[in-house]
Design an enzyme around this catalytic site. Sequence first.
Site, PDB file in Angstrom:
ATOM      1  N   TYR A  56     -21.235   0.623 -13.186  1.00 39.92           N
ATOM      2  CA  TYR A  56     -20.459  -0.622 -13.235  1.00 39.92           C
ATOM      3  C   TYR A  56     -20.866  -1.588 -12.137  1.00 39.92           C
ATOM      4  O   TYR A  56     -20.941  -1.238 -10.958  1.00 39.92           O
ATOM      5  CB  TYR A  56     -18.954  -0.361 -13.119  1.00 39.92           C
ATOM      6  CG  TYR A  56     -18.182  -1.664 -13.009  1.00 39.92           C
ATOM      7  CD1 TYR A  56     -18.072  -2.517 -14.110  1.00 39.92           C
ATOM      8  CD2 TYR A  56     -17.630  -2.090 -11.803  1.00 39.92           C
ATOM      9  CE1 TYR A  56     -17.424  -3.733 -14.021  1.00 39.92           C
ATOM     10  CE2 TYR A  56     -16.982  -3.302 -11.701  1.00 39.92           C
ATOM     11  CZ  TYR A  56     -16.882  -4.127 -12.816  1.00 39.92           C
ATOM     12  OH  TYR A  56     -16.249  -5.338 -12.718  1.00 39.92           O
ATOM     13  N   HIS A  86     -17.948 -17.346 -10.912  1.00 36.01           N
ATOM     14  CA  HIS A  86     -16.638 -17.047 -10.335  1.00 36.01           C
ATOM     15  C   HIS A  86     -16.171 -18.098  -9.325  1.00 36.01           C
ATOM     16  O   HIS A  86     -15.061 -17.995  -8.799  1.00 36.01           O
ATOM     17  CB  HIS A  86     -16.664 -15.665  -9.674  1.00 36.01           C
ATOM     18  CG  HIS A  86     -16.597 -14.534 -10.663  1.00 36.01           C
ATOM     19  ND1 HIS A  86     -17.487 -14.405 -11.694  1.00 36.01           N
ATOM     20  CD2 HIS A  86     -15.744 -13.481 -10.779  1.00 36.01           C
ATOM     21  CE1 HIS A  86     -17.201 -13.329 -12.399  1.00 36.01           C
ATOM     22  NE2 HIS A  86     -16.141 -12.753 -11.873  1.00 36.01           N
ATOM     23  N   ASN A 198     -16.017  -8.927  -4.573  1.00 33.01           N
ATOM     24  CA  ASN A 198     -14.937  -7.945  -4.479  1.00 33.01           C
ATOM     25  C   ASN A 198     -14.550  -7.791  -3.014  1.00 33.01           C
ATOM     26  O   ASN A 198     -15.409  -7.673  -2.151  1.00 33.01           O
ATOM     27  CB  ASN A 198     -15.394  -6.593  -5.019  1.00 33.01           C
ATOM     28  CG  ASN A 198     -15.125  -6.438  -6.510  1.00 33.01           C
ATOM     29  OD1 ASN A 198     -15.340  -5.382  -7.052  1.00 33.01           O
ATOM     30  ND2 ASN A 198     -14.647  -7.470  -7.152  1.00 33.01           N
ATOM     31  N   TYR A 280      27.660 -15.997  15.464  1.00 30.62           N
ATOM     32  CA  TYR A 280      26.620 -14.988  15.198  1.00 30.62           C
ATOM     33  C   TYR A 280      25.211 -15.490  15.530  1.00 30.62           C
ATOM     34  O   TYR A 280      24.348 -14.702  15.924  1.00 30.62           O
ATOM     35  CB  TYR A 280      26.652 -14.580  13.725  1.00 30.62           C
ATOM     36  CG  TYR A 280      27.810 -13.703  13.323  1.00 30.62           C
ATOM     37  CD1 TYR A 280      28.802 -13.321  14.236  1.00 30.62           C
ATOM     38  CD2 TYR A 280      27.925 -13.257  12.015  1.00 30.62           C
ATOM     39  CE1 TYR A 280      29.865 -12.532  13.851  1.00 30.62           C
ATOM     40  CE2 TYR A 280      28.986 -12.464  11.612  1.00 30.62           C
ATOM     41  CZ  TYR A 280      29.958 -12.100  12.537  1.00 30.62           C
ATOM     42  OH  TYR A 280      31.000 -11.314  12.139  1.00 30.62           O
ATOM     43  N   ARG A 283      25.262 -14.702  19.189  1.00 24.52           N
ATOM     44  CA  ARG A 283      25.656 -13.343  19.556  1.00 24.52           C
ATOM     45  C   ARG A 283      24.738 -12.288  18.934  1.00 24.52           C
ATOM     46  O   ARG A 283      24.503 -11.230  19.513  1.00 24.52           O
ATOM     47  CB  ARG A 283      27.106 -13.102  19.122  1.00 24.52           C
ATOM     48  CG  ARG A 283      27.702 -11.870  19.748  1.00 24.52           C
ATOM     49  CD  ARG A 283      29.089 -11.494  19.302  1.00 24.52           C
ATOM     50  NE  ARG A 283      29.821 -12.467  18.509  1.00 24.52           N
ATOM     51  CZ  ARG A 283      30.729 -12.105  17.604  1.00 24.52           C
ATOM     52  NH1 ARG A 283      30.964 -10.826  17.364  1.00 24.52           N
ATOM     53  NH2 ARG A 283      31.401 -13.015  16.936  1.00 24.52           N
ATOM     54  N   PHE A 329     -10.247  -3.028  -4.062  1.00 24.89           N
ATOM     55  CA  PHE A 329     -10.082  -4.482  -3.991  1.00 24.89           C
ATOM     56  C   PHE A 329      -8.651  -4.918  -4.278  1.00 24.89           C
ATOM     57  O   PHE A 329      -8.309  -6.078  -4.108  1.00 24.89           O
ATOM     58  CB  PHE A 329     -11.005  -5.164  -5.003  1.00 24.89           C
ATOM     59  CG  PHE A 329     -10.929  -4.550  -6.380  1.00 24.89           C
ATOM     60  CD1 PHE A 329      -9.766  -4.597  -7.125  1.00 24.89           C
ATOM     61  CD2 PHE A 329     -12.022  -3.900  -6.915  1.00 24.89           C
ATOM     62  CE1 PHE A 329      -9.681  -4.025  -8.381  1.00 24.89           C
ATOM     63  CE2 PHE A 329     -11.960  -3.320  -8.181  1.00 24.89           C
ATOM     64  CZ  PHE A 329     -10.784  -3.391  -8.911  1.00 24.89           C
ATOM     65  N   GLU A 413      -8.096  -6.153 -16.507  1.00 22.21           N
ATOM     66  CA  GLU A 413      -7.386  -6.301 -15.230  1.00 22.21           C
ATOM     67  C   GLU A 413      -5.932  -6.615 -15.551  1.00 22.21           C
ATOM     68  O   GLU A 413      -5.502  -7.772 -15.521  1.00 22.21           O
ATOM     69  CB  GLU A 413      -8.074  -7.383 -14.393  1.00 22.21           C
ATOM     70  CG  GLU A 413      -9.512  -6.989 -14.055  1.00 22.21           C
ATOM     71  CD  GLU A 413     -10.388  -8.148 -13.617  1.00 22.21           C
ATOM     72  OE1 GLU A 413      -9.843  -9.230 -13.334  1.00 22.21           O
ATOM     73  OE2 GLU A 413     -11.622  -7.967 -13.573  1.00 22.21           O
TER      74      GLU A 413
END
Length: 502
Positions: A56, A86, A198, A280, A283, A329, A413
């Site tokens: 792959y 990409h 990646n 608060y 405090r 990844f 994915e």
Amino acid sequence: MDTIHYISSDVISLELLQEIISQNMKLELSEEARINIEKCRAYLDAKMESHGEPIYGINTGFGSLCNVKISNENLSKLQENLVKSHACGTGDEVPHEIVKIMLLLKIKSLSFGHSGVQLKTVERLVDFYNNDVLPVIYTQGSLGASGDLAPLAHLSLPLIGEGEVYLDGFRQPAKKVLEKMGWEPIVLQSKEGLALLNGTQFMSAYGAYVLLKASKYAYLADLIGAISLEGFDGRIEPFNELIHLVRPHKGQINTAKRFKELLEDSEIIAQPKKHVQDPYSFRCIPQVHGASKDTIDYVKRVFKTEINSVTDNPNIFIETDEIISGGNFHGQPLALALDFLGIALAELGNISERRTYQLISGLRDLPAFLVSDPGLNSGFMIPQYTAASIVSQNKQYATPASIDSIVSSNGQEDHVSMGANAATKALKIMENLERILAIELMNASQAIEFRRPLQSSEFIESFLKLYREEVPLVTEDRILHYDIEKSVAFLNSFQMDEVLFE
């Protein structure tokens, strides 16, 4: 003082990262890193000659195209196409400081020798870092799984002479800069494009950058909170260590201790009080600030692990003669941590705005809106509006990104972390916190003037003296936008490295 940081298998801590950045250190690959990179590349080249089966990302397509076998003569073109295709980022540009951290973290991840890249590819990334050749990267485009694909594609484009970079403050074509520097474009070999794209370096760089600021502003939240306590004529008893030792959360104990130290020699805190308790937001500062600090500490541990990890895919293991496709990844550890960090920072802003509100409310002998002749003057009425709007925006930003997912790559994915969105949101929350605390400082420093002639502690008075050089006391209405901007700049410029990593 060291001027070079050698990339090796040694751990980069956030402390060291801060040192590398603040001292503008150059990077150099150690001999160990060079050997690891070269051995892994040689192993992969030999494997490709003897191995005919699909592996792959090395001799196959990507994502849902993983079953498409690519011929050996097209492997270089495959990797180049991957980087180009990409590079689909959009939105705002990533800040230059974060781009530089991305470069460092990508170099670090590739140096372990499990990624199969060429030595000259990593050396070119080092050249980019050392010469401030900063790729133009965009904030939108990563799902936080399969790596930060789009941002890292834009990071990688200049390696092959594509895309754009900043150099000497000017945005220009990468090809032109390579020619100017005398660098030939890298010819990517098998696996290299995937190794570059990646990875979690976009999420990691954002997280590291926000964490360095978060540590500083957690301290400033204490310091400004102490000034507010003085301005409000608050009590010191809630910071007594006995209370916190019976509920011993680390952040809570440390916050109470810090307040005792900040106010140790104060005349204001020592004077008799007419009121029995404080609200608060005063405090419960140890409990609230402390919880946020404990969160920051947890997130630091997550990111320390991540920035010293191999996060591309597949990973190469020479010792066992294996190339394993997995999911390092995937940004889920970072997505959850970044969401947690965003919530913790939002809460520091939330309680800060409540203290601002108390200070302008005309309580405890303070004039309404902290100004003489209220009515004619609106004083600090509207900065609280501004703080309230920013606090509400942070609440919206703090909605977790990590609980979301969306199917991509034709179903291959099918679960993603959305860690990139968590990362960019965390930075926005951090920037908003800076403004909220700046507004509290404006109010607290104004309130404390109504306690004169009593003095606060020596440290607080010296801090306020520096602040007053930038932002004068408000005696009548003026345009407070400028005061807010000057206050933000003052806090940003304040150096306190020694407290960042307590």
